[in-house]
Each structure stands twice: as C-alpha cells, then as structure tokens.
Design an enzyme around this catalytic site. Sequence first.
Site, PDB file in Angstrom:
ATOM      1  N   GLU A   1       0.798  -1.230   0.000  1.00  0.00           N
ATOM      2  CA  GLU A   1       0.000   0.000   0.000  1.00  0.00           C
ATOM      3  C   GLU A   1       0.835   1.287   0.000  1.00  0.00           C
ATOM      4  O   GLU A   1       0.500   2.237   0.693  1.00  0.00           O
ATOM      5  CB  GLU A   1      -0.968  -0.010   1.192  1.00  0.00           C
ATOM      6  CG  GLU A   1      -1.986  -1.119   1.070  1.00  0.00           C
ATOM      7  CD  GLU A   1      -2.937  -1.224   2.249  1.00  0.00           C
ATOM      8  OE1 GLU A   1      -4.104  -1.522   2.010  1.00  0.00           O
ATOM      9  OE2 GLU A   1      -2.510  -1.019   3.402  1.00  0.00           O
TER      10      GLU A   1
HETATM   11  C1  ACM Z   1      -2.302  -5.343   4.138  1.00  0.00           C
HETATM   12  O1  ACM Z   1      -3.384  -5.778   4.553  1.00  0.00           O
HETATM   13  N1  ACM Z   1      -2.179  -4.061   3.820  1.00  0.00           N
HETATM   14  C2  ACM Z   1      -1.157  -6.209   3.979  1.00  0.00           C
END
Ligand code: ACM
Length: 679
Positions: free
Chosen positions: A321
């Site tokens: 992310e």
């Molecule tokens: C995640 O759930 N961002 C690995």
Amino acid sequence: MKQIKFFPQILFFIFILFSICNAKDKKSNLYLMPWPESIQINSGRFLLSKDFVISLNNENENLFKSAQRALKIIADKTGIFFENQFPKINSSEITSLNVNIKNVEDLKLGLDESYDLEISQERIIINSANQVGAMHALSTLVQLIDSDSNGYFLPSVQIIDKPRFQWRGLLIDVSRHFEPIEIIKRNLDALAAVKMNVFHWHLTDDHGFRIECKALPKLHEMGSDGNFFTHEQIKEIVEYADERGIRVVPEFDLPGHATSWLVGYPEFASAPGPYTVERNWGIFNPTLDPTNEKIYEFLETFFTEMSTLFPDKYWHIGGDENNGKQWDANPKIQEFMKNNKMKSNHELQNYFNVRVDKILSNLNKTMVGWYTDEMPDLSKDYIVQAWKGRVSLYETAKNGYRSLLSHGFYIDLVQTTEYHYLNDPIPPDSILADSVKEKILGGEATMWAEFVGPETIDSRIWPRTAAIAERLWSPSEVNNLQNMFERLDKVNLQLETYGLTHIKNYEMMMRRITGNYDVEILKNFVNAIQPLYTYSRDHPHVFKSFYPLSRIVDISQPDPKPAREFKFLVNEFLEQKSLDQKKYNSIKNQLECWRDNHIKLLPIITKTPILKEIETLSEDLSKAAEIGLKSLDILLNNSKADEKWKSESNEILNSIEKPRGEVELAVKKSIEKLFQKVE
Ligand code: ACM
C-alpha cells in the site's frame, strides 16, 4: 408440519453423508484441534493418578519447561496432587509418560515437527525427532484429558502426526492499537496449544513505532506515544515463543505505512515534514525516500540493532500500500527515476527493495513481503505473502517464489469460522503442479488492529484462529464442519487455561455498560447479533485510534455461537420429514425469548445512553422473532398463511436489513428461512 420433498438422489446423498458422519462420530468424543494426520482408537484408558511421572530422555530446557507446563495444566484440570511435581530429566527409566526425542534443534522453517503419541492402559510414550515435536505431542495429550465417575483418564490411542504446512502463523498488529506484553504471551500460549509455529509481529506502521531502538531513539521516543516494547521485553517474548516452538518474524513496514518513522526523522521522507503520529484509519501518503542515499545507512543501523533481537532467518519488510503520491510530487525523486530509466513507482520500490535486501542478506536475513501488483525483481529466496486474492498465491509460486496465504485468513474482518476453515491454500481439487505446490509454505491469520484493543483482541483472534490452525496442520480431507464445530467448542474453553479473555470479557463488558451483575437481558440481544463486516464499519463514525472499543459492536462476537446453533437447529427442523418435538420446542423457546426481550431491555437502554444506538435493532429482533414464531406455528399446523400477514412480514424483514451501531442481526437469515417455508 409440511412434508418436505425428497428425491432418491437426495436420500442417497444423505445416506453417504450419514456414513461419513458416523465414521467420524466414533472419534467425536475426542476434542482434538488440529485433528491429527492419523489416529487409531484402542480400547481401554490410562487413568491419571497422583503417581503420574513424566520422564524425559534429554535435558533440553525447553522440553523440560513444556513438560512442566503440561503437568501443571493436568494438575489444575484434575485437582490431582501429583507426588512428582517435576519431570525427570535425562531419564529412560520406564514411567507413566516417557518422552523420547532424537535431537535438540534450533527453531527454523522446515523443522521436522512430527511426533508419535501412544497411550495404553499401562503407560504413555511420546517419540519425536526433536523437542518441538514433543511439545506438539504434549499439546495433543492435554486436549485428550477426559473424565467420568471413575476419575480422570486419557483414552488409549495411537497417534502419528505431522503438519501439512510448515508455516502456520498469526500476525498481531501492535501499531494501530498497542497490545502489552502479557497479551502477546497468552496468545503465544494459545498458538502453541493449537500447534501454530509463527508469530508475525507487525511492529511499525503509521500509528506507532512499537520497538525501542537505542541507536536511533527518536524512532520509539517520538513515534509511539510512549507505547513500545523495550529490548528486554522483545527478548522475553522471543524466548517465550521459542520455548513453545514458535518462531518470531518481525515486520517493519516500508517504504509506505511509515508515518511513525518520520516523526523523529522527517529528513528521510519523500515530502517535507513535520510529521505526527497518524490517528485516523486508512492508507496514508508518508513514504520513505529511496533516492536519499543516507536512508540506507539509517536502515542498516536500525536493522543491525534489530537483528540482535530477532534470531529468526526471516524478516518481513511490509511493502504494501505505497500509494506513491509523495514520490509523484517530488521533483528530485522524479529526476532520479528519469536518470535511472525507471518508468513506474513499482520500479522505484523494486530498487528500494533490492537495496534493503542487500542490507538484510549481509545480516543473514531473508526477506518476506506483502504481495504487490507487479512482482519484485528479487532473488528467489524472497517469500511473498498473498493478501489481496488467492490468485496471487499461485502466481508467485508459479514464478518460483515461496508464498504464504493470508487472503481468507483476515480475522480482523470478522467473517465466519466456516469461511476461514474452508480456505484451503491448496484445495483437494487443485490442478497445480507438485513443483508449484511445494512453494506454498502455508499461511497466516492476520489480526489487524484498527478495531481491537487489549480488552477485545482475544475475542477477535479466538476461537476462529484454532479453525485456521487446523486448516494449516491437518490433512485437507479433514473438513467436516459439524465435527469441527463440536471440537472447536471444547478447544475454545481449553484456551481459557492460558488466560485468554475471549469468553470472560463478553459478560464483563456488558456488566460495565449496565452497571449490573445480571446481564442476562442484554446478553439475549447480543447473542443474536454480529459486528458488521469491518470494511463497512466506517459509517456513521469516522474512527480514530483513541476512540472507545467498549460498545455493543465490540462486545458482539464474530460468528456468534448462539446464532450459529439456531441456524443449525432451523436447518435440521426444515429438513426433517416428521416433527421432532424437541427441536421444535428449542426453536420456539429461543424465538419467544427474543420476542419478549425488547420490552425488558428497553428500560435498561433508556437509562444507558451507550445502548441507544441499538434500541431499534433490539425492537427489530423482537419483530423478527414474532414472525418466526408465527411461521413455526403455520408450519406445525400445516396451514396456509394469510396473504396480508405475509406481505407485511416480508416488508418488516426487509427493513431489518439495515445495521445499527455497526452491528446486524445474525439470526435474521434463519428466521427468514422459516418464513419462506410458509405457503
Ligand atoms: C495489508 O493488509 N495491507 C497487507
């Protein structure tokens, strides 16, 4: 009661199912979880008495401690005053329980965890390759304790057991909400009880830098609100886990999820600071700057210190992310990318990963990272953790990387036990080549901590993680739901032995809300609801890290047992040919209880403002129960429903769909099922 139509094929199917269940039934009074690879049940039993003696053929300290713990658990459970309160070490004298290990080994991925456990009327023998196999055998033994009027005993069995997958883990996020050391310890005990072998410790994220760093003290001093683990505490946990056969894999999430790093060291960010610890939930912009040469010295200093605390070979670098916004907006970074012919942020992240990998391999560590949409150009040692979908698990394995499954094991999302249990990393009908299957190491349950605090975390992890433990340990064919739930129910209670609060906090939190010892009325309601799927929870509240986790939504259980039992009962009732009075009465009593509950709960709600948000849902539970009762009555009398009542009821049931206070009725579907059977 209406005749329910049967076809010959259905009858045949039921016959087959019955045969399978019957075969399992023979073993159904053994409440083992995970279920062993092979078990033979013999006649007879080993009676536990004060003469019980354990002998260990080795002096290994971890083996001794685990035998000592098992002895204490047996003593507490049975109340027997054992004359020998300590196991004998280095002893091959034949005693009640002989534990024989071949070697003592350091914990490592791929360690032989197999064991044999033989219980006969005269004695018990455990044989294993090393101390870890013996620990698993002792976990099995403790689950086998049974009793009747003749006393406490262990049934005569012969178990030959080993895990299906070598990586069976639980992630605990201590960044979003800090979880103190005693919570980690009791969860390690519980992990060992169900033979999990990896504790993935998510130590840093936007919301908190949770580990002391002596060389770079502004990391924990400025990035943690004072909530971090000291070196001594980290060592204590790593040792505690090691004593239980559990490897500790730390995660330091980079280059995104990095706000807490930058509070003390804003010079390593990709955009000018200052930075403050993040208080909201979501995906945020602060990202480390991979083009700053000094960051690699900084990370080397940090990793070198951390490597003295974490002996495991594997090291999680996160990698998830990174939204790339700071990189896109920074002319210096754009220039660097241009000069190095990098066309995307993925390429820049890959550059960063390769540099980090170099530092870590010099420290003899192997990287693990979350799956990203474009596969990194890293050495094939890299382990990829699949979280966005199971396709990525197979894709990475086909590309030659070892992989772990977490998609479908996101326990923070409060999905059902059944869903997690059937989430097999390699389903029986898989057409993957053996060479690809070999790359799939196992999986991890993930306890992300947006919506859990110290009071509620155990109830989000357990008992569902025990079902995940079975999926990762037991043969794939062990997948009968009813049988699993029967065992899970007992194991759930056994887990309290380790101090978990997943059961006891249920009523405690209700007592706090009502200010009353007797919480029966509120409990009747909470038993019938469930927390909303986590990704739907951000309305009407926008959550922040210090908001309370003490409301009904936090008390309510994912996959609540009373609602599940009601569902089974309704299904069985609707599937039967003729009336089963007992089942009918159970459904009727339950529905009457819910129908009459709102009127009793209302005065409590009126003087307890924290309950106001569920008032109309409680009313809806009563209305739904009333529809259920009338449906039951019509079915019983084989009569026809009045059309007006049917359409009104339909409307009511539809309007009940709406969640309130971030919870919904867990029993609505079962009541609807009764209603829909009515003609
Ligand atoms: C995640 O759930 N961002 C690995």
